[in-house]
Scaffold this motif. Structure first.
Motif, PDB file in Angstrom:
ATOM      1  N   GLU A 198     -23.785  19.168  -1.565  1.00  0.00           N
ATOM      2  CA  GLU A 198     -23.760  20.263  -0.597  1.00  0.00           C
ATOM      3  C   GLU A 198     -24.056  21.618  -1.233  1.00  0.00           C
ATOM      4  O   GLU A 198     -24.259  22.613  -0.522  1.00  0.00           O
ATOM      5  CB  GLU A 198     -22.391  20.300   0.098  1.00  0.00           C
ATOM      6  N   LEU A 199     -24.115  21.665  -2.590  1.00  0.00           N
ATOM      7  CA  LEU A 199     -24.380  22.932  -3.273  1.00  0.00           C
ATOM      8  C   LEU A 199     -25.809  23.411  -3.043  1.00  0.00           C
ATOM      9  O   LEU A 199     -26.059  24.605  -2.905  1.00  0.00           O
ATOM     10  CB  LEU A 199     -24.139  22.783  -4.774  1.00  0.00           C
ATOM     11  N   HIS A 200     -26.751  22.459  -3.040  1.00  0.00           N
ATOM     12  CA  HIS A 200     -28.168  22.822  -2.933  1.00  0.00           C
ATOM     13  C   HIS A 200     -28.957  21.557  -2.583  1.00  0.00           C
ATOM     14  O   HIS A 200     -28.609  20.461  -3.040  1.00  0.00           O
ATOM     15  CB  HIS A 200     -28.665  23.404  -4.266  1.00  0.00           C
ATOM     16  N   PRO A 201     -30.027  21.680  -1.798  1.00  0.00           N
ATOM     17  CA  PRO A 201     -30.824  20.500  -1.428  1.00  0.00           C
ATOM     18  C   PRO A 201     -31.437  19.769  -2.619  1.00  0.00           C
ATOM     19  O   PRO A 201     -31.755  18.575  -2.515  1.00  0.00           O
ATOM     20  CB  PRO A 201     -31.926  21.095  -0.536  1.00  0.00           C
ATOM     21  N   ASN A 202     -31.612  20.453  -3.749  1.00  0.00           N
ATOM     22  CA  ASN A 202     -32.247  19.825  -4.909  1.00  0.00           C
ATOM     23  C   ASN A 202     -31.274  19.095  -5.827  1.00  0.00           C
ATOM     24  O   ASN A 202     -31.698  18.493  -6.825  1.00  0.00           O
ATOM     25  CB  ASN A 202     -33.000  20.871  -5.735  1.00  0.00           C
ATOM     26  N   ILE A 203     -30.000  19.137  -5.514  1.00  0.00           N
ATOM     27  CA  ILE A 203     -29.012  18.464  -6.361  1.00  0.00           C
ATOM     28  C   ILE A 203     -29.150  16.952  -6.250  1.00  0.00           C
ATOM     29  O   ILE A 203     -29.217  16.385  -5.158  1.00  0.00           O
ATOM     30  CB  ILE A 203     -27.573  18.882  -5.986  1.00  0.00           C
ATOM     31  N   VAL A 204     -29.194  16.299  -7.412  1.00  0.00           N
ATOM     32  CA  VAL A 204     -29.158  14.837  -7.517  1.00  0.00           C
ATOM     33  C   VAL A 204     -27.846  14.486  -8.207  1.00  0.00           C
ATOM     34  O   VAL A 204     -27.560  15.003  -9.293  1.00  0.00           O
ATOM     35  CB  VAL A 204     -30.348  14.301  -8.341  1.00  0.00           C
ATOM     36  N   VAL A 205     -27.047  13.649  -7.593  1.00  0.00           N
ATOM     37  CA  VAL A 205     -25.727  13.329  -8.134  1.00  0.00           C
ATOM     38  C   VAL A 205     -25.861  12.274  -9.234  1.00  0.00           C
ATOM     39  O   VAL A 205     -26.374  11.176  -9.012  1.00  0.00           O
ATOM     40  CB  VAL A 205     -24.784  12.830  -7.030  1.00  0.00           C
ATOM     41  N   LYS A 206     -25.391  12.638 -10.412  1.00  0.00           N
ATOM     42  CA  LYS A 206     -25.504  11.762 -11.577  1.00  0.00           C
ATOM     43  C   LYS A 206     -24.248  10.906 -11.694  1.00  0.00           C
ATOM     44  O   LYS A 206     -23.131  11.428 -11.770  1.00  0.00           O
ATOM     45  CB  LYS A 206     -25.701  12.626 -12.822  1.00  0.00           C
ATOM     46  N   ILE A 207     -24.437   9.591 -11.712  1.00  0.00           N
ATOM     47  CA  ILE A 207     -23.334   8.627 -11.667  1.00  0.00           C
ATOM     48  C   ILE A 207     -23.474   7.646 -12.837  1.00  0.00           C
ATOM     49  O   ILE A 207     -24.569   7.134 -13.079  1.00  0.00           O
ATOM     50  CB  ILE A 207     -23.370   7.823 -10.352  1.00  0.00           C
ATOM     51  N   ASP A 262     -37.405  24.911  -9.298  1.00  0.00           N
ATOM     52  CA  ASP A 262     -37.608  24.316  -7.983  1.00  0.00           C
ATOM     53  C   ASP A 262     -37.939  22.837  -8.146  1.00  0.00           C
ATOM     54  O   ASP A 262     -39.095  22.419  -8.125  1.00  0.00           O
ATOM     55  CB  ASP A 262     -38.730  25.032  -7.233  1.00  0.00           C
ATOM     56  N   GLY A 263     -36.896  22.060  -8.367  1.00  0.00           N
ATOM     57  CA  GLY A 263     -37.064  20.624  -8.568  1.00  0.00           C
ATOM     58  C   GLY A 263     -35.705  19.972  -8.601  1.00  0.00           C
ATOM     59  O   GLY A 263     -34.673  20.634  -8.442  1.00  0.00           O
ATOM     60  N   ASP A 264     -35.677  18.663  -8.790  1.00  0.00           N
ATOM     61  CA  ASP A 264     -34.409  17.938  -8.789  1.00  0.00           C
ATOM     62  C   ASP A 264     -33.532  18.355  -9.966  1.00  0.00           C
ATOM     63  O   ASP A 264     -33.988  18.416 -11.115  1.00  0.00           O
ATOM     64  CB  ASP A 264     -34.657  16.434  -8.843  1.00  0.00           C
ATOM     65  N   ILE A 265     -32.265  18.622  -9.667  1.00  0.00           N
ATOM     66  CA  ILE A 265     -31.281  19.041 -10.670  1.00  0.00           C
ATOM     67  C   ILE A 265     -30.157  18.014 -10.689  1.00  0.00           C
ATOM     68  O   ILE A 265     -29.407  17.894  -9.720  1.00  0.00           O
ATOM     69  CB  ILE A 265     -30.701  20.440 -10.340  1.00  0.00           C
ATOM     70  N   SER A 266     -30.039  17.260 -11.770  1.00  0.00           N
ATOM     71  CA  SER A 266     -28.994  16.242 -11.865  1.00  0.00           C
ATOM     72  C   SER A 266     -27.667  16.873 -12.251  1.00  0.00           C
ATOM     73  O   SER A 266     -27.553  17.512 -13.304  1.00  0.00           O
ATOM     74  CB  SER A 266     -29.368  15.173 -12.901  1.00  0.00           C
ATOM     75  N   ALA A 267     -26.683  16.693 -11.390  1.00  0.00           N
ATOM     76  CA  ALA A 267     -25.336  17.215 -11.608  1.00  0.00           C
ATOM     77  C   ALA A 267     -24.379  16.028 -11.702  1.00  0.00           C
ATOM     78  O   ALA A 267     -24.249  15.262 -10.739  1.00  0.00           O
ATOM     79  CB  ALA A 267     -24.933  18.138 -10.461  1.00  0.00           C
ATOM     80  N   GLU A 268     -23.732  15.879 -12.839  1.00  0.00           N
ATOM     81  CA  GLU A 268     -22.921  14.679 -13.084  1.00  0.00           C
ATOM     82  C   GLU A 268     -21.493  14.836 -12.582  1.00  0.00           C
ATOM     83  O   GLU A 268     -20.863  15.880 -12.766  1.00  0.00           O
ATOM     84  CB  GLU A 268     -22.905  14.343 -14.573  1.00  0.00           C
ATOM     85  N   VAL A 269     -20.991  13.766 -11.964  1.00  0.00           N
ATOM     86  CA  VAL A 269     -19.606  13.756 -11.499  1.00  0.00           C
ATOM     87  C   VAL A 269     -18.674  13.676 -12.707  1.00  0.00           C
ATOM     88  O   VAL A 269     -19.035  13.139 -13.756  1.00  0.00           O
ATOM     89  CB  VAL A 269     -19.336  12.570 -10.549  1.00  0.00           C
TER      90      VAL A 269
END
Length: 217
Positions: free
Chosen positions: A79-88, A55-62
């Motif tokens: 849009e997958l989950h409110p905790n997703i942080v997009v890694k750029i 239950d925390g920020d999850i960085s998901a890389e493009v």
């Protein structure tokens, strides 16, 4: 300082979460490939599984490297989950994508940071996190922890809300060093976190405790 686990291994994430000290997770395509995760839909489902464990920020890389592709993929990942942080990645197109995603209220993590200037541009674009790579800088004779401290100081001086997420952490000494210079987050494999528990005096004290306990039985 928050601890993020840098892995895509669900078993390790579950183990780390059970310790009660993990605040989030960071991943990248290389970590996904290491776990045999491939294909966009499979990767998306893997991120959802990670979000169910922590239950925390999850960085998901493009996976895209162009501006348009990063924005489209970033919106989809968010849009997958409110905790997703997009890694750029920290490129010109990446900074543009961060600005666009931030304007839509999407959290971002600007990765592959190796200088104060790169971190500054990411912060000005509205990145939620910047990820300076400590270990990789050490590999080329630079001081990764020192860079983390410089970025922390600049952000504090100019009031940037962007959090400094120290990445490429190799050992417990890196964690302590980043803690001392004020990093907001350290992300690393599970072992360096477990190594924080180790001290010879603790081991010695525990042995004495066990011996004394036996005498009372």
């Amino acid at each position: 300082m928050k601890f993020f686990l840098d892995t895509a291994n669900l078993a390790q994430i579950s183990q780390a979460a059970s310790l009660g000290v993990i605040d989030g997770v960071t991943t990248n395509p290389s970590l996904m490939a290491k776990e045999g995760v491939s294909g966009r839909e499979v990767i998306r489902n893997h991120y959802i599984a990670i979000c169910s464990l922590v239950d925390g920020d999850i960085s998901a890389e493009v996976l895209a490297t162009d501006y348009e592709g990063m924005v489209v993929e970033g919106v989809s990942l968010s849009e997958l989950h409110p905790n997703i942080v997009v890694k750029i990645p920290c490129t010109a197109d990446g900074i543009r994508a961060i600005k666009t995603l931030a304007s839509r209220g999407i959290k971002t993590n600007c990765t592959l940071i190796f200088s104060v200037g790169q971190a500054l541009l990411a912060a000005k674009a509205g990145a939620s996190y910047v990820s300076p790579f400590v270990g990789r800088l050490d590999d080329v004779g630079a001081d990764g922890v020192e860079l983390v401290g410089q970025i922390v100081e600049v952000f504090a001086r100019y009031g940037y809300p962007t959090q400094v997420l120290a990445a490429s952490i190799r050992n417990a000494a890196h964690i302590v060093g980043c803690l001392e210079v004020g990093a907001d987050v350290a992300t690393c494999p599970l072992q360096p976190i477990l190594d924080l528990l180790k001290h010879p005096l603790t081991d010695k004290g525990l042995e004495i405790f066990k011996l004394d306990t036996e005498k009372l039985r």
